[in-house]
Motif scaffolding. Sequence first.
Motif: not given
Length: 71
Positions: A23-42
């Motif tokens: 689950v994303v709680t194990a990841l850093g905020e910058k990674t999650v933010t970047r993925w949200r921008e790069e993968h709008p279907d995520w």
Amino acid sequence: MPETLTLTRAEFDSAEHFGAAGVVTALGEKTVTRWREEHPDWKGKHWGYSDPDERGARFLRPINLAPRTKS
């Protein structure tokens, strides 16, 4: 933009058991933010490792889970 990989719940549970997804709680905020921008279907909840590339390296990537089937 690449389409986000979708796994079944069983595939995710197996990958999570072996440490290859979570689950994303194990990841850093910058990674999650970047993925949200790069993968709008995520859906913004899960990650997994990619298949090995030509050098055998795996990379973190966002994943979605397929809806549970109703019985």
